[in-house]
Design an enzyme around this catalytic site. Structure first.
Site, PDB file in Angstrom:
ATOM      1  N   LYS A 288       0.829  -1.196   0.000  1.00  0.00           N
ATOM      2  CA  LYS A 288       0.000   0.000   0.000  1.00  0.00           C
ATOM      3  C   LYS A 288       0.871   1.256   0.000  1.00  0.00           C
ATOM      4  O   LYS A 288       1.952   1.297   0.583  1.00  0.00           O
ATOM      5  CB  LYS A 288      -0.907   0.026   1.225  1.00  0.00           C
ATOM      6  CG  LYS A 288      -1.955  -1.085   1.251  1.00  0.00           C
ATOM      7  CD  LYS A 288      -2.984  -0.906   0.141  1.00  0.00           C
ATOM      8  CE  LYS A 288      -4.122  -1.899   0.238  1.00  0.00           C
ATOM      9  NZ  LYS A 288      -5.027  -1.631   1.354  1.00  0.00           N
ATOM     10  N   GLN A 348      -0.860 -12.038  10.785  1.00  0.00           N
ATOM     11  CA  GLN A 348      -1.301 -11.932   9.405  1.00  0.00           C
ATOM     12  C   GLN A 348      -0.053 -11.847   8.543  1.00  0.00           C
ATOM     13  O   GLN A 348       1.030 -11.553   9.054  1.00  0.00           O
ATOM     14  CB  GLN A 348      -2.167 -10.687   9.226  1.00  0.00           C
ATOM     15  CG  GLN A 348      -1.460  -9.416   9.663  1.00  0.00           C
ATOM     16  CD  GLN A 348      -2.408  -8.350  10.172  1.00  0.00           C
ATOM     17  OE1 GLN A 348      -3.486  -8.634  10.655  1.00  0.00           O
ATOM     18  NE2 GLN A 348      -1.974  -7.099  10.070  1.00  0.00           N
ATOM     19  N   ASP A 383      -2.942  -6.317   0.818  1.00  0.00           N
ATOM     20  CA  ASP A 383      -1.548  -6.590   1.202  1.00  0.00           C
ATOM     21  C   ASP A 383      -1.450  -7.541   2.386  1.00  0.00           C
ATOM     22  O   ASP A 383      -0.356  -7.776   2.907  1.00  0.00           O
ATOM     23  CB  ASP A 383      -0.829  -5.282   1.530  1.00  0.00           C
ATOM     24  CG  ASP A 383      -1.504  -4.480   2.637  1.00  0.00           C
ATOM     25  OD1 ASP A 383      -2.710  -4.700   2.870  1.00  0.00           O
ATOM     26  OD2 ASP A 383      -0.832  -3.629   3.259  1.00  0.00           O
ATOM     27  N   ASP A 418      -2.686  -7.343  17.816  1.00  0.00           N
ATOM     28  CA  ASP A 418      -3.508  -6.692  16.814  1.00  0.00           C
ATOM     29  C   ASP A 418      -4.684  -7.594  16.434  1.00  0.00           C
ATOM     30  O   ASP A 418      -4.503  -8.757  16.055  1.00  0.00           O
ATOM     31  CB  ASP A 418      -2.645  -6.404  15.572  1.00  0.00           C
ATOM     32  CG  ASP A 418      -3.352  -5.535  14.555  1.00  0.00           C
ATOM     33  OD1 ASP A 418      -3.618  -4.365  14.866  1.00  0.00           O
ATOM     34  OD2 ASP A 418      -3.629  -6.045  13.452  1.00  0.00           O
ATOM     35  N   ASN A 419      -5.889  -7.066  16.571  1.00  0.00           N
ATOM     36  CA  ASN A 419      -7.106  -7.779  16.153  1.00  0.00           C
ATOM     37  C   ASN A 419      -7.198  -9.218  16.681  1.00  0.00           C
ATOM     38  O   ASN A 419      -7.406 -10.170  15.907  1.00  0.00           O
ATOM     39  CB  ASN A 419      -7.220  -7.809  14.629  1.00  0.00           C
ATOM     40  CG  ASN A 419      -7.516  -6.449  14.039  1.00  0.00           C
ATOM     41  OD1 ASN A 419      -8.188  -5.627  14.659  1.00  0.00           O
ATOM     42  ND2 ASN A 419      -7.021  -6.200  12.845  1.00  0.00           N
ATOM     43  N   GLU A 447      -6.031  -5.657  21.433  1.00  0.00           N
ATOM     44  CA  GLU A 447      -6.560  -4.565  20.618  1.00  0.00           C
ATOM     45  C   GLU A 447      -7.790  -5.102  19.893  1.00  0.00           C
ATOM     46  O   GLU A 447      -7.733  -5.498  18.740  1.00  0.00           O
ATOM     47  CB  GLU A 447      -5.504  -4.062  19.617  1.00  0.00           C
ATOM     48  CG  GLU A 447      -5.918  -2.802  18.878  1.00  0.00           C
ATOM     49  CD  GLU A 447      -6.290  -3.034  17.417  1.00  0.00           C
ATOM     50  OE1 GLU A 447      -6.582  -2.059  16.728  1.00  0.00           O
ATOM     51  OE2 GLU A 447      -6.282  -4.203  16.982  1.00  0.00           O
ATOM     52  N   LYS A 557       1.198   4.625   9.240  1.00  0.00           N
ATOM     53  CA  LYS A 557       1.290   3.215   8.841  1.00  0.00           C
ATOM     54  C   LYS A 557       1.872   3.064   7.444  1.00  0.00           C
ATOM     55  O   LYS A 557       2.396   1.997   7.095  1.00  0.00           O
ATOM     56  CB  LYS A 557      -0.097   2.563   8.871  1.00  0.00           C
ATOM     57  CG  LYS A 557      -0.572   2.158  10.229  1.00  0.00           C
ATOM     58  CD  LYS A 557      -1.601   1.041  10.185  1.00  0.00           C
ATOM     59  CE  LYS A 557      -2.777   1.341   9.291  1.00  0.00           C
ATOM     60  NZ  LYS A 557      -3.804   0.268   9.373  1.00  0.00           N
ATOM     61  N   TYR A 558       1.736   4.103   6.621  1.00  0.00           N
ATOM     62  CA  TYR A 558       2.110   3.959   5.215  1.00  0.00           C
ATOM     63  C   TYR A 558       3.277   4.848   4.801  1.00  0.00           C
ATOM     64  O   TYR A 558       3.649   4.856   3.629  1.00  0.00           O
ATOM     65  CB  TYR A 558       0.891   4.282   4.340  1.00  0.00           C
ATOM     66  CG  TYR A 558      -0.325   3.487   4.722  1.00  0.00           C
ATOM     67  CD1 TYR A 558      -0.426   2.137   4.400  1.00  0.00           C
ATOM     68  CD2 TYR A 558      -1.358   4.072   5.449  1.00  0.00           C
ATOM     69  CE1 TYR A 558      -1.533   1.393   4.773  1.00  0.00           C
ATOM     70  CE2 TYR A 558      -2.477   3.339   5.821  1.00  0.00           C
ATOM     71  CZ  TYR A 558      -2.557   2.006   5.495  1.00  0.00           C
ATOM     72  OH  TYR A 558      -3.655   1.262   5.876  1.00  0.00           O
TER      73      TYR A 558
END
Length: 691
Positions: A288, A348, A383, A418-419, A447, A557-558
């Site tokens: 991304k 992930q 991604d 995360d998640n 989170e 983040k990007y």
């Protein structure tokens, strides 16, 4: 159904149902009679009947409650007992009936060490209480006077001979028994001799207990203080020390060495934990670009949450950040400063993660043969490939445990996950139990901005802390309602962590409230919850919104996002000194280090929130903090605060001194008090009640 897949000698046996005998199951209560001779029911804290432990830290005051009763009219009483990890009885206290006739008994107990403790409540028949009640009525009525006085004397003599009774206390009881039999005294004088405050105090210390009926023993996990009381500082290490070269048109990434230069400032603001977003290689396939655009330029760094590339996966470091030697240097520097290091676990994978080729069975294959990427319709995350835990659970479990222990070996003591709500709950129960069995110091933060049932389940199975809905609770009534839930329904097992913003969350309130909203939300987060955190840039009041999204423009983040913190402090608009004050107040006041004890007080203006936190230790030491916050970042508010004086441990007519811990100003307050708060000067009073 049970699935056993032994990939190798060290692979775990994975069972899909804890009820089927999962090795992750926490010990339940010691099973005893459903109802004892003296019924003891509704014992709290007990999480799902003892299926999972309740949570506490050393020194925490745990409220214990139970319903205790018996047939007939004889007096009953109850004792609360904490059982030490070695199985011996620890702190014990007699419980108080708070609503005679409804049989509710309460007490507070405090564990003094870490470990898996137990809690039980003992109901018992109270012969002294029965005699006291009956003798008072009968002597007053002139019925069976001699008999009642003799029964009292025999009871006190028996009590005096109890094992463990100090000789001084035994003397008090023998003397009272002698007075009960002294016919030279009047009947009422003899009766009163058996009912003195001294006699009652002796029998409170070691009562006569008959028909002792213990409840089941319910597990209580006592973890280190940081599990409940903590302040987190999140940052992207690649941005710390990143630089742009005008000639080449290229970024140079920050490293662990340059990130370590930020640690003294984090410590100076009073934070306990330096939390790193993912530090692994970033995928190149479907990378991304800025602001989550679908196409990245050749020099765009990509999202660190798209983990994995040719350089490695979750057990590797992004080469731009440095080597393991550099990482160890960062962790060592943090420890020198008194900080602990937390890192992100994001289960992930980028499409070019090594797991994708080595273990394609760990992912979901669609009808066209492609691997399914992550989606949260209408959002798509091309991604990222999510793991499928149903295809090879034993393999995934073993690999994730290996990866986590690798980072623990390198000094990481906390994990922000995360998640976690997108992975099986039983997986987290297994993983946390496995890791904490070897490393009980490791703390887990979930989170999971999701449905309450899932958030609560994650807390029950082992997550010591949980992100919360705090960011979206802005009105006074919303905050009161939410805190009342957290301090009652889930207080025994879920420790909330309040974040005003994160790298993904910038609510409309934060986008348009200006500097005052950053201060007032920091006050609420830091003082309403014993654990809180900020995302770097909060002290710089970064609030540029990305249109149509609840996140910042130019999301870090990007892309790289270096900041000039020193210039902001020189020019006087950094919130760093204010955040340091809040963290100092938190450390100075034990009342702010626990969630329990929060009381809201009425105000005439709903834009002004008033709450207190009071703690009274066993030795009578009191700590009382009173906070008044203007929730309107755009205008001054003046109102009258109406204090619940009983909740403050005061009488309605009392006057007392309050000292503002932020400004140093002192006032005399009472039941009704005027306040005026200008958000551009100071949006909150943080009072220590000193009188």
């Amino acid at each position: 159904m049970t699935i056993d897949q032994d990939r190798d000698q060290d692979a775990p046996t994975v069972r899909t149902s804890p009820a089927a005998g999962s090795p992750t199951a926490s010990p339940g209560p010691v099973v005893g009679p459903v109802v004892g001779r003296i019924p003891v029911l509704d014992v709290q804290p007990a999480v799902d009947g003892g299926r999972w432990p309740s949570q506490a830290v050393p020194g925490e005051l745990i409220p214990v409650s139970a319903t205790v009763f018996r047939e007939g009219h004889d007096a009953v009483a109850a004792t609360a007992v904490l059982v030490r990890p070695d199985g011996t009885d620890g702190p014990t206290t007699r419980m108080t009936c708070v609503n005679p006739g409804k049989d509710a008994y309460v007490a507070t107990l405090s564990p003094d060490a870490e470990g898996l403790w137990g809690l039980r409540v003992e109901g018992w028949s109270d012969p002294y209480g029965t005699w006291d009640h009956d003798a008072t009525i009968k002597v007053e009525a002139g019925v069976d006077v001699a008999l009642m006085l003799e029964e009292g004397a025999r009871l006190l003599e028996r009590a005096a001979e109890q094992e463990g009774r100090p000789s001084r206390d035994a003397t008090v009881l023998h003397e009272a028994a002698t007075a009960l039999r002294d016919t030279s005294r009047g009947d009422h004088e003899r009766l009163d001799a058996g009912r003195t405050e001294e006699v009652r105090a002796v029998l409170d210390r070691l009562p006569v207990r008959e028909l002792l009926s213990p409840s089941a023993t319910y597990p209580v996990r006592v973890e280190r203080e940081l599990a409940a009381f903590s302040a987190w500082y999140e940052f992207f290490p690649r941005s710390e020390g990143a630089s742009w070269d005008e000639e080449s048109g290229c970024w140079t990434s920050g490293t662990f060495r340059t990130a370590a230069e930020r640690l003294p400032a984090i410590k100076a603001m009073g934070f306990d934990i330096a939390y790193l977003t993912p530090i692994h290689p970033i995928g190149r396939v479907n990378r991304k670009g800025p602001n989550n655009t679908l196409t990245a330029g050749p020099l765009d760094p990509g999202s660190p949450y798209a983990i994995g590339a040719a350089e490695g996966g979750h057990d590797a470091l992004h080469p731009d950040l440095g080597t393991f030697e550099d990482f160890d240097f960062f962790v060592g520097r943090a420890k020198e400063l008194g900080l602990e290091v937390a890192m992100d676990i994001a289960l992930q994978c980028a499409p070019d993660h090594p797991w994708v080729t080595e273990h394609p069975e760990w992912f979901t294959t669609r009808a066209d043969g492609s691997i399914a990427f992550a989606e949260n319709p209408p959002k798509k995350y091309q991604d990222i490939y999510p793991l499928n835990f149903d295809n090879d659970p034993a393999g995934i479990y073993a690999e994730v445990k290996r990866m986590v222990l690798l980072w623990v070996e390198h000094g990481v003591t906390l994990f922000r996950v995360d998640n976690p709500h997108t992975k099986p709950v039983e997986f987290w129960e297994w993983l946390i139990a496995e890791v904490n069995a070897e490393h009980p110091e490791v703390i887990w933060l979930a989170e999971a901005f999701t449905k309450p049932a899932m958030m609560h389940a994650l807390a029950k199975v082992g997550f010591q802390q949980s992100y919360s809905y705090f960011a979206w609770r802005n009105q006074a009534w919303e905050l009161r309602e939410y805190l009342e839930q957290l301090t009652t329904e889930s207080a025994h097992y879920m420790i909330p962590n309040f974040w005003p913003t994160t790298h993904d969350i910038l609510t409309p309130t934060m986008q348009y409230g200006g500097p005052p909203v950053f201060k007032l939300r920091a006050v609420l987060a830091a003082l309403l919850s014993p654990s809180w955190g900020i995302y770097t840039g909060y002290e710089l009041i970064e609030h540029a919104a990305r249109p149509g999204a609840e996140e910042q423009l130019d999301n870090e983040k990007y892309q790289y996002r270096p900041r000039d913190f020193a210039a902001a402090e020189r020019e006087g608009w950094s919130l760093a000194p204010y955040l340091a004050q809040l963290n100092r107040v938190r450390h100075q006041h034990p009342a702010l280090q626990q969630l329990r004890g929060t009381v809201f007080h009425a105000t005439d203006d709903e834009n002004v929130l008033c709450f207190s936190r009071r703690r009274v230790d066993a030795d009578g030491t009191e700590d009382l903090v009173l906070v008044v916050v203007n929730l309107d970042p755009h205008a001054s508010r003046e109102t009258t605060v109406h204090l619940d004086m009983a909740a403050l441990g005061r009488q309605w007519w009392d006057r007392f001194t309050v000292r503002d811990e932020i400004t140093g100003a002192e006032f005399e307050w009472g039941e009704h008090d005027y306040v005026r708060l200008d958000p551009y000067v100071e949006p909150a009073h943080v009072f220590h009640v000193t009188g």
